[in-house]
Design an enzyme around this catalytic site. Structure first.
Site: not given
Ligand code: KIV
Length: 284
Positions: A47-48, A86, A116, A185
């Protein structure tokens, strides 16, 4: 050797045998083809997308429909890599039913191999429900960008022993809930190592040190296509933005100077036909 499609079994074998897992994001067909051709084990349609492709300020506004649209394009460009979709903010927080339905869309509409989702305790029930529906889940702990306002900004997580233990505890719970791997992360190297040692399933780090079983980066960051800011954990293997800008400026200059297109980029008809045309032109 003939290349085969990567499966969860292959990813787990890599952890067991101490071979590193590689993962990169991709958001469209051409990049997916390149990442796949490079032999990367897994592609994450992250989703970046919201920040590096759609120009949003954060990942929060990204919708399911946007994710599915891009995941479909990535699927078309991916032959071998294990494809993970995602789940965007609010696609799995409202109810278990909603979460399973949205996870199912990644599988049915976009042909993903897994999904994810971000979080620990708060997503355990949802994770179990999605796994029970037959959909593999990749966990995500540490810095979780969808809840950035709760975390107080893009900061390293797990910096003291208590916070580090909490991350380990959550990772173990995610493993128990059925996650096939966990993304870590932005945590100190020591936390990456601790969680990697304690988990049976692989850890995939992004800013979590070299002990993780695998590494993931946002592809636009590592090829230098997104330079609004470059996090410390990003290595730019190539700087595409300046090379592209240079090409765009040369195009503008050559068109304005009448240098493009030249004969090598143009089409011609046979001389006799050209002659006829001239006659016709004269006759007009
Ligand atoms: O959205 C994304 O690209 C991610 C990676 C940074 C792991 O979640």
């Amino acid at each position: 050797m003939e290349r085969k499609k990567i499966t969860i079994t292959d990813l787990h074998a890599k952890k067991r045998e101490g071979r590193k897992i590689t993962m990169l994001t991709a958001y469209d067909y051409p990049m997916a083809r390149l990442v796949d051709e490079a032999g990367i084990d897994s592609i994450l349609v992250g989703d970046s997308l919201g920040m590096v492709v759609l120009g949003y300020e954060s990942t929060v506004p990204v919708t399911m429909d946007e994710m599915i649209h891009h995941a479909k394009a990535v699927r078309r460009g991916t032959k071998y890599a294990f494809l993970v979709g995602d789940m965007p903010f609010m696609s799995y927080q409202v109810s278990k039913e909603d979460a399973v339905r949205n996870a199912g869309r990644f599988m049915k509409e976009a042909g993903c191999d897994a999904v994810k989702l971000e979080g620990g305790d708060e997503v355990l029930e949802v994770t179990k429900a999605i796994v029970d529906a037959g959909i593999p889940v990749l966990g995500h702990l540490g810095l979780t960008p969808q809840t950035i306002s709760k975390l107080g900004g893009y900061k390293v997580q797990g910096k003291d022993a208590e916070a580090a233990k909490k991350i380990l505890d959550q990772a173990l719970k995610l493993e128990k809930a059925g996650c096939f791997a966990v993304v870590l992360e932005c945590v100190p190297d020591e936390v990456g190592q601790l969680v990697t040692d304690k988990l049976k399933v692989p850890t995939i780090g992004i800013g979590a040190g070299s002990s993780c079983d695998g590494q993931v980066l946002v592809v636009n960051d590592m090829v230098g296509l997104f330079d609004r800011f470059v996090p410390k954990f990003v290595k730019q293997y190539v700087k595409l933005a300046p090379a592209i800008l240079d090409g765009l400026k040369k195009f503008k200059a050559e068109v304005e100077a009448g240098l493009f297109p030249g004969p090598e980029h143009s089409f011609a008809i046979k001389a006799e036909e050209a002659k006829k045309l001239k006659v016709q032109e004269v006759r007009k």
